[in-house]
Design a protein around this motif. Structure first.
Motif, PDB file in Angstrom:
ATOM      1  N   GLU A   1       0.814  -1.221   0.000  1.00  0.00           N
ATOM      2  CA  GLU A   1       0.000   0.000   0.000  1.00  0.00           C
ATOM      3  C   GLU A   1       0.842   1.263   0.000  1.00  0.00           C
ATOM      4  O   GLU A   1       0.455   2.278  -0.568  1.00  0.00           O
ATOM      5  CB  GLU A   1      -0.933   0.049   1.225  1.00  0.00           C
ATOM      6  N   LEU A   2       1.978   1.190   0.673  1.00  0.00           N
ATOM      7  CA  LEU A   2       2.782   2.411   0.748  1.00  0.00           C
ATOM      8  C   LEU A   2       3.563   2.640  -0.540  1.00  0.00           C
ATOM      9  O   LEU A   2       3.834   3.776  -0.920  1.00  0.00           O
ATOM     10  CB  LEU A   2       3.690   2.385   1.972  1.00  0.00           C
TER      11      LEU A   2
ATOM     12  N   ARG B   1      -7.861  13.126   0.598  1.00  0.00           N
ATOM     13  CA  ARG B   1      -9.071  12.354   0.931  1.00  0.00           C
ATOM     14  C   ARG B   1     -10.282  13.244   0.986  1.00  0.00           C
ATOM     15  O   ARG B   1     -11.396  12.795   0.813  1.00  0.00           O
ATOM     16  CB  ARG B   1      -8.903  11.722   2.300  1.00  0.00           C
TER      17      ARG B   1
ATOM     18  N   HIS C   1     -13.347  12.083  -1.056  1.00  0.00           N
ATOM     19  CA  HIS C   1     -14.502  11.432  -0.426  1.00  0.00           C
ATOM     20  C   HIS C   1     -15.302  12.291   0.560  1.00  0.00           C
ATOM     21  O   HIS C   1     -16.448  12.006   0.830  1.00  0.00           O
ATOM     22  CB  HIS C   1     -14.064  10.164   0.308  1.00  0.00           C
ATOM     23  N   TYR C   2     -14.666  13.274   1.147  1.00  0.00           N
ATOM     24  CA  TYR C   2     -15.379  14.055   2.164  1.00  0.00           C
ATOM     25  C   TYR C   2     -15.288  15.538   1.860  1.00  0.00           C
ATOM     26  O   TYR C   2     -14.778  16.314   2.683  1.00  0.00           O
ATOM     27  CB  TYR C   2     -14.806  13.785   3.565  1.00  0.00           C
TER      28      TYR C   2
ATOM     29  N   GLY D   1      -3.085   1.923   7.130  1.00  0.00           N
ATOM     30  CA  GLY D   1      -3.419   1.584   5.752  1.00  0.00           C
ATOM     31  C   GLY D   1      -2.828   0.280   5.241  1.00  0.00           C
ATOM     32  O   GLY D   1      -3.063  -0.103   4.109  1.00  0.00           O
TER      33      GLY D   1
ATOM     34  N   ARG E   1      -2.548  -5.760   9.433  1.00  0.00           N
ATOM     35  CA  ARG E   1      -3.805  -5.378  10.078  1.00  0.00           C
ATOM     36  C   ARG E   1      -3.939  -5.941  11.489  1.00  0.00           C
ATOM     37  O   ARG E   1      -4.356  -5.266  12.426  1.00  0.00           O
ATOM     38  CB  ARG E   1      -4.977  -5.833   9.193  1.00  0.00           C
TER      39      ARG E   1
ATOM     40  N   ARG F   1      -1.870  -4.031  13.796  1.00  0.00           N
ATOM     41  CA  ARG F   1      -2.450  -2.699  14.001  1.00  0.00           C
ATOM     42  C   ARG F   1      -3.614  -2.809  14.985  1.00  0.00           C
ATOM     43  O   ARG F   1      -3.768  -2.009  15.904  1.00  0.00           O
ATOM     44  CB  ARG F   1      -2.934  -2.125  12.659  1.00  0.00           C
TER      45      ARG F   1
ATOM     46  N   TRP G   1      -8.295   9.940  13.869  1.00  0.00           N
ATOM     47  CA  TRP G   1      -9.751   9.789  13.698  1.00  0.00           C
ATOM     48  C   TRP G   1     -10.059   8.420  13.096  1.00  0.00           C
ATOM     49  O   TRP G   1     -10.916   7.696  13.590  1.00  0.00           O
ATOM     50  CB  TRP G   1     -10.220  10.918  12.781  1.00  0.00           C
TER      51      TRP G   1
ATOM     52  N   ARG H   1     -12.003   5.371  14.841  1.00  0.00           N
ATOM     53  CA  ARG H   1     -13.156   4.749  14.183  1.00  0.00           C
ATOM     54  C   ARG H   1     -12.951   3.232  14.097  1.00  0.00           C
ATOM     55  O   ARG H   1     -13.827   2.455  14.449  1.00  0.00           O
ATOM     56  CB  ARG H   1     -13.324   5.319  12.775  1.00  0.00           C
ATOM     57  N   ASP H   2     -11.771   2.831  13.641  1.00  0.00           N
ATOM     58  CA  ASP H   2     -11.496   1.404  13.505  1.00  0.00           C
ATOM     59  C   ASP H   2     -11.526   0.710  14.848  1.00  0.00           C
ATOM     60  O   ASP H   2     -11.932  -0.447  14.964  1.00  0.00           O
ATOM     61  CB  ASP H   2     -10.121   1.186  12.866  1.00  0.00           C
TER      62      ASP H   2
ATOM     63  N   GLU I   1     -14.921  -0.019  15.659  1.00  0.00           N
ATOM     64  CA  GLU I   1     -15.397  -1.096  14.808  1.00  0.00           C
ATOM     65  C   GLU I   1     -14.898  -2.443  15.327  1.00  0.00           C
ATOM     66  O   GLU I   1     -15.622  -3.428  15.356  1.00  0.00           O
ATOM     67  CB  GLU I   1     -14.833  -0.854  13.417  1.00  0.00           C
TER      68      GLU I   1
ATOM     69  N   TRP J   1     -16.754   9.967  17.818  1.00  0.00           N
ATOM     70  CA  TRP J   1     -15.536  10.743  17.612  1.00  0.00           C
ATOM     71  C   TRP J   1     -15.829  11.854  16.628  1.00  0.00           C
ATOM     72  O   TRP J   1     -16.728  11.748  15.795  1.00  0.00           O
ATOM     73  CB  TRP J   1     -14.417   9.832  17.091  1.00  0.00           C
TER      74      TRP J   1
ATOM     75  N   LYS K   1      -9.725   2.489   4.216  1.00  0.00           N
ATOM     76  CA  LYS K   1      -8.528   3.308   4.364  1.00  0.00           C
ATOM     77  C   LYS K   1      -7.786   3.277   3.046  1.00  0.00           C
ATOM     78  O   LYS K   1      -8.238   2.709   2.076  1.00  0.00           O
ATOM     79  CB  LYS K   1      -7.611   2.826   5.480  1.00  0.00           C
ATOM     80  N   ALA K   2      -6.622   3.878   3.068  1.00  0.00           N
ATOM     81  CA  ALA K   2      -5.821   3.933   1.859  1.00  0.00           C
ATOM     82  C   ALA K   2      -6.614   4.546   0.702  1.00  0.00           C
ATOM     83  O   ALA K   2      -7.484   5.357   0.913  1.00  0.00           O
ATOM     84  CB  ALA K   2      -5.281   2.559   1.502  1.00  0.00           C
ATOM     85  N   PHE K   3      -6.354   4.115  -0.502  1.00  0.00           N
ATOM     86  CA  PHE K   3      -6.797   4.880  -1.679  1.00  0.00           C
ATOM     87  C   PHE K   3      -8.087   4.393  -2.253  1.00  0.00           C
ATOM     88  O   PHE K   3      -8.193   4.116  -3.430  1.00  0.00           O
ATOM     89  CB  PHE K   3      -5.714   4.846  -2.746  1.00  0.00           C
TER      90      PHE K   3
ATOM     91  N   ARG L   1     -22.387  11.407  -1.205  1.00  0.00           N
ATOM     92  CA  ARG L   1     -21.447  12.258  -1.933  1.00  0.00           C
ATOM     93  C   ARG L   1     -21.344  11.843  -3.389  1.00  0.00           C
ATOM     94  O   ARG L   1     -21.330  12.665  -4.292  1.00  0.00           O
ATOM     95  CB  ARG L   1     -20.047  12.135  -1.317  1.00  0.00           C
ATOM     96  N   GLU L   2     -21.241  10.551  -3.595  1.00  0.00           N
ATOM     97  CA  GLU L   2     -21.035  10.077  -4.959  1.00  0.00           C
ATOM     98  C   GLU L   2     -22.297  10.255  -5.795  1.00  0.00           C
ATOM     99  O   GLU L   2     -22.209  10.527  -6.985  1.00  0.00           O
ATOM    100  CB  GLU L   2     -20.557   8.621  -4.962  1.00  0.00           C
TER     101      GLU L   2
ATOM    102  N   ARG M   1     -22.223  13.870  -6.604  1.00  0.00           N
ATOM    103  CA  ARG M   1     -21.138  14.151  -7.548  1.00  0.00           C
ATOM    104  C   ARG M   1     -21.563  13.736  -8.962  1.00  0.00           C
ATOM    105  O   ARG M   1     -21.387  14.479  -9.924  1.00  0.00           O
ATOM    106  CB  ARG M   1     -19.872  13.386  -7.135  1.00  0.00           C
TER     107      ARG M   1
END
Ligand code: SF4
Ligand code: SF4
Ligand code: SF4
Lengths: 463, 297
Positions: A157-158, A215, A219-220, A390, A395, A398, A425, A429-430, A433, A441, B44-46, B98-99, B102
């Motif tokens: 991922e990185l 992000r 997405h936000y 990520g 995982r 983590r 954040w 959240r995780d 979960e 939060w 998470k991630a992309f 959102r999508e 959009r």
């Protein structure tokens, strides 16, 4: 096989490579290829000789193996206090050995280093606070990550994350057009409720330039709208750059040094182009660390400062509240036990602990704020820092790491956690979960918008 | 009236009613249907690892998964896709509300059609509290039609549209939409104001006075805008607004309810509790269109 198709020593620089690597489900082929990746010992040793500064060398040498850094490390604590989790051990067994062996290490060793660097340290810099010699594993591990990245030993991922930055100059595929379009969109979406609301792009000479985390537009985008609303209410003369708006740096966590520099150069170029009096970014913690704390050094800026004063969002917000540019309606203050997640990236790395508490003093009814123990610069990492959140491969580790924060939050008895840093954040959240402890939060922006007094002249006219 | 209809669907049966209405309307108006599926909420991630909106499971979105989802959608809506001239499938990941917004913006959609429950699975809400519908209805530039029940999905021979007004600014846009729909489809229009007497202590005379005033207000506000359109009645009923709106729709055998959305509540959780619109959607036997902006009516 010296180099794989996905797992190799070459950074991702094209969209095709990026997509292809992403399509390798969970990095299956990538990690398989890693088993056959050849270590270029000569290059490794060469890099060390060129880049390992005296501070790091000294640190490796003077470590007294006293173990005082053990207890401070939250990963040591949550993993049964095994010796393998003692910070000094972790670095001596990896970087220490590479140096000692002058780079003559094998594939298995490098894979062990990778696992240690990305799953046994979040670069939270807490251990450094307690070492009598000031030895900071966060810094050492960042350096080690760079060496590993250069050899292709980096979590899937990185590798992609750094690739995103290289291809899009953002940690996600958000292009300049997408970004500018999102600014227009958000202004439009909110103009009825906030007459006159603008998101000015590329305004030269504004008082403050705002940068964010990819992000958000992706997405936000409401986060961007919220920033705009707060600037609007505060009467701030502000702008966002069309290029150089992305402030985060997954490349910093990947160890892609070259790319780190490029990210920062991009933001600084925007500053130089638009000549704002000051700059500020979103609530993200690592973005601030990359752009403001480490960035000037990557760029070789002698004063160690960005081109203009660059505030973290908590500093801007505290100032706006302090100066009365934004006023909180006292009846709306939080009247339930609430705690605050101190982000290592701007609290431990930049000392922004008081300013965050100043914000709390405006938002929370006296008597309801509960500190975590420990807190401020002694606070523990959320459990997902340094890219940990990520990485699919780690995982489980983590999730284990989240336990420290879980206990800290449970001990406060609070159900509400203010977590300005995006990554914290996410981790919180995780954590909910994963462990279902029944908490909520929040970021600061939506909280403040809900609680502020809106001046009459900014309200929509006919309602 | 509609050139492009955006159908937001998870592909689950709960959205079939919405799909039927969307395709029926497209056929009627020669419109294009854009079938939007938000495959998952990024963890998470992309955005390549998402929580699948149907199963809640963590999945990786890659080419293979995309084409699988696309195939599924094509099969699910195969018959309907054949009935319209233009349609396309758009797949994306992200926060659904959102999508949807959009995509509506990018496509310049004239109407968004969605199932009421499609947007409220636990995955959508995990960590991102708030209802997809509330958010879309609040921010969309175009009318948003919600089809909650399969039986409510008949958009064919129309006989009656109920337009419920609370006299807000947004209600004007909703009215324009209701009127042009009624004209277009040659059906009756009922203009309703539900006088909210819930939680109030009013004597009968006061109620009578207010009912008369509301009736006059409807006459003064909307009748002048109707030109030669004559097939309308004016009704003012007292009670709890959502109950009265649903009752009226039933009495008139309405095929469509049109109302305004103008909830300013920032916290979608709170908006849900107080929203007349949401209650109407959940209870009505016909599609409900909410209008909040004047742009596309
Ligand atoms: S506290 Fe410092 S000197 Fe002691 S073992 Fe840890 S790194 Fe070495
Ligand atoms: S930087 Fe943080 S995570 Fe890493 S060894 Fe030190 S205390 Fe542990
Ligand atoms: S995510 Fe937050 S708490 Fe975790 S390491 Fe980063 S700044 Fe620290």
């Amino acid at each position: 096989m010296p180099e794989g198709k996905f797992c190799n020593k070459t950074p991702i620089t094209t969209d095709e490579q990026l997509k292809a690597t992403l399509n390798d489900k969970g990095g299956k082929q990538y990690y398989e290829e890693m088993n056959h990746l050849e270590v270029d010992s000569e290059k490794l040793w060469g890099t060390i000789q060129k880049t390992m500064k005296s501070r790091l060398k000294t640190w490796l040498e003077i470590c007294a193996h006293c173990g005082l850094c053990a207890e401070p490390c939250f990963l040591y604590q949550v993993n049964g206090r095994v010796p393998e989790q003692v910070p000094s051990y972790k670095i001596q067994a990896t970087l220490g050995q590479i140096v000692k062996k002058k780079g003559k290490v094998d594939n298995a060793f490098m894979q062990m280093c990778m696992e240690t660097a990305w799953s046994k340290c979040t670069c939270c810099n807490r251990c450094g606070h307690y070492c009598p010699h000031g030895i900071d594993m966060g810094v050492m591990f960042s350096y080690l990550r760079g060496l590993l990245y250069g050899q292709g030993f980096v979590p899937w991922e990185l590798k992609i994350g750094a690739g995103m930055h290289r291809v899009y100059r953002a940690q996600m595929d958000v292009t300049t057009e997408d970004w500018v379009e999102t600014c227009e969109w958000m202004a439009e979406e909110n103009e009825d409720e906030w007459p006159g609301l603008e998101i000015p792009v590329d305004k030269v000479g504004a008082d403050i330039m705002y940068t964010c985390n990819a992000r958000e537009p992706k997405h936000y985008p409401e986060d961007l709208a919220e920033a705009a609303i707060l600037f609007h209410v505060a009467g701030e003369n502000w702008t966002v750059p069309s290029e150089g708006w992305e402030q985060t740096s997954l490349s910093m966590f990947a160890g892609d040094w070259e790319c780190c520099k490029d990210n920062v150069a991009n933001v600084y170029a925007a500053i130089e182009r638009l000549k704002p009096k000051r700059a500020t970014g979103t609530e993200c913690g690592h973005a601030h660390r990359a752009t403001v704390i480490e960035g000037p050094y990557w760029m070789g800026r002698e004063d160690g400062q960005p081109p203009v004063p660059f505030l973290h969002y908590v500093e801007w917000l505290a100032e706006a509240l302090r100066e009365g540019k934004i006023k909180i309606d006292p009846s709306k203050r939080i009247k339930e036990p609430v705690t605050l997640q101190d982000s290592c990236n701007y609290v431990r790395n930049q000392g922004l602990k008081d300013v965050t508490r100043e914000i709390i003093s405006y938002l929370v009814e006296p008597g309801y704020f509960v500190e975590m123990a420990p807190c401020k610069e002694h606070n523990y990492c959320c459990g997902g820092g340094g890219g940990f959140n990520g990485i699919g491969k780690y995982r489980e580790q983590r999730n284990m790491a989240l336990r420290k924060k879980m206990d800290q939050i449970l001990d406060t008895g609070c159900k509400l956690v203010i977590a300005p840093c995006h990554n914290c954040w996410d981790a919180i959240r995780d954590l909910e979960e994963e462990y279902e402890i029944g908490i909520r939060w929040t970021f600061l922006k939506p909280l403040v918008i809900k609680m502020m007094e809106v001046p009459e002249h900014l309200l929509p006219k006919d309602e | 009236m509609f050139k492009k209809i955006l159908l937001a669907t998870s592909g689950a049966p709960s959205t079939f009613g919405a799909a039927r209405v969307a395709f029926d309307m497209a056929k009627r108006y020669g419109a294009e249907v854009v079938v939007l599926n938000v495959m998952g909420v990024p963890t998470k991630a992309f955005s390549h690892i998402v929580n699948d909106v149907r199963t809640g499971e963590e999945i990786e979105v890659d080419e293979e998964y995309r084409s699988w989802v696309e195939e599924e959608l094509k099969t699910t809506f195969e018959k309907q896709i054949e009935t319209v001239e233009y349609s396309k499938i758009v797949l994306t990941t992200g926060v659904p509300s959102r999508e949807i917004l959009r995509c509506a913006r990018e496509e310049d959609a004239d109407l968004i059609v969605m199932g009421a429950s499609s947007g409220d699975s636990s995955v959508y809400r995990k960590g991102y509290p708030g209802s997809t519908l509330q958010k879309v209805a609040k921010a969309a530039r175009c009318p948003v039609m919600t089809v909650h029940r399969e039986t409510a999905s008949y958009w064919g021979g129309f006989s009656n549209i109920v337009f419920a007004t609370d006299f807000s600014k947004q209600a004007e846009s909703a009215f324009r939409f209701a009127l042009s729909s009624a004209r277009e489809m040659g059906c009756d229009l009922t203009l309703l104001h539900a006088l909210d007497i819930s939680g109030k202590v009013l004597d009968q005379n006061e109620i009578e006075d207010q009912l008369i005033a509301a009736r006059d207000r409807i006459r003064a506000t909307y009748v002048p805008l109707m030109g030669d359109f004559k097939d309308f009645d004016i009704e003012v009923w007292e009670g709890v607004p959502y109950v009265e709106i649903v009752k009226m729709a039933r009495e008139k055998s309405a095929d469509l309810i049109v109302m305004a959305h103008h909830n300013h509540e920032l916290d979608p959780e709170k908006a849900r509790i107080g929203s007349t619109m949401e209650q109407v959607i959940l209870r009505a036997g016909c599609p409900v269109v909410s209008v909040s902006k004047p742009d596309k009516v």
